[in-house]
Design a protein around this motif. Structure first.
Motif, PDB file in Angstrom:
ATOM      1  N   THR A 189      -1.049 -15.533   1.116  1.00  0.00           N
ATOM      2  CA  THR A 189      -2.382 -15.128   0.648  1.00  0.00           C
ATOM      3  C   THR A 189      -2.408 -13.773  -0.043  1.00  0.00           C
ATOM      4  N   GLY A 190      -1.411 -12.930   0.203  1.00  0.00           N
ATOM      5  CA  GLY A 190      -1.414 -11.578  -0.341  1.00  0.00           C
ATOM      6  C   GLY A 190      -2.230 -10.611   0.491  1.00  0.00           C
ATOM      7  N   LYS A 191      -2.714 -11.053   1.636  1.00  0.00           N
ATOM      8  CA  LYS A 191      -3.499 -10.193   2.532  1.00  0.00           C
ATOM      9  C   LYS A 191      -2.620  -9.073   3.074  1.00  0.00           C
ATOM     10  N   VAL A 192      -3.118  -7.840   2.974  1.00  0.00           N
ATOM     11  CA  VAL A 192      -2.367  -6.662   3.406  1.00  0.00           C
ATOM     12  C   VAL A 192      -3.110  -5.990   4.561  1.00  0.00           C
ATOM     13  N   VAL A 193      -2.356  -5.589   5.583  1.00  0.00           N
ATOM     14  CA  VAL A 193      -2.920  -4.874   6.726  1.00  0.00           C
ATOM     15  C   VAL A 193      -2.188  -3.548   6.866  1.00  0.00           C
ATOM     16  N   VAL A 194      -2.962  -2.453   6.944  1.00  0.00           N
ATOM     17  CA  VAL A 194      -2.409  -1.126   7.185  1.00  0.00           C
ATOM     18  C   VAL A 194      -2.952  -0.678   8.544  1.00  0.00           C
ATOM     19  N   ASP A 195      -2.151  -0.879   9.596  1.00  0.00           N
ATOM     20  CA  ASP A 195      -2.595  -0.581  10.967  1.00  0.00           C
ATOM     21  C   ASP A 195      -2.948   0.882  11.161  1.00  0.00           C
ATOM     22  N   SER A 196      -2.187   1.786  10.557  1.00  0.00           N
ATOM     23  CA  SER A 196      -2.412   3.217  10.780  1.00  0.00           C
ATOM     24  C   SER A 196      -3.777   3.681  10.291  1.00  0.00           C
TER      25      SER A 196
END
Length: 136
Positions: free
Chosen positions: A107-114
């Motif tokens: 999907t190209g979904k990006v997660v930046v936890d910080s």
């Protein structure tokens, strides 16, 4: 007769105001796109790369987001890339921030936890870039 006309005009005025409020469109505050490409030069020449770009209005300032796979990005068994280079740029001040994130290949979904940020190109109305709440 004068009182009747006055009331009739007031009713039309109220209707016209309500109609104008219904025609106003919501202002979009974020968006995202996903692209797959093969670079012609550089260290990743000919290797499939994934790029997700996004934007977000924050306190009347436009934040541009670029997330791209790197040579350190490894695909997991569940279809997520680790070590995605994510750059946030304030287009008004030019200030940039760099963070590492993860990207879902399909999907190209990006997660930046910080930063508790998600960039989702598959969301309604042209994608979403913004905060997320983690559910337990």
């Amino acid at each position: 007769m004068g009182k009747y006309n006055q009331g009739y005009n007031n009713q039309n005025q109220g209707y016209s105001n309500n109609n104008n409020n219904q025609n106003k469109q919501k202002v979009k505050h974020s968006g995202a796109k996903h692209t797959t490409y093969f670079p012609d030069s550089g260290p990743n020449k000919g290797v499939e790369q994934h790029l997700t770009t996004g934007w977000r209005l924050s306190n009347k300032e436009l934040i541009s987001i670029k997330a791209v796979t790197t040579s350190k990005s490894n695909l997991s068994d569940k279809g997520w890339f680790g070590s995605i280079a994510v750059t946030f740029t304030n287009t008004k001040t030019g200030v940039q921030q760099f963070h590492w994130g993860t990207m879902q290949k399909s999907t190209g979904k990006v997660v930046v936890d910080s930063m508790a940020i998600v960039i989702n190109p598959k969301a309604k109305n042209g994608g979403y870039a913004g905060t997320f709440l983690r559910s337990n």
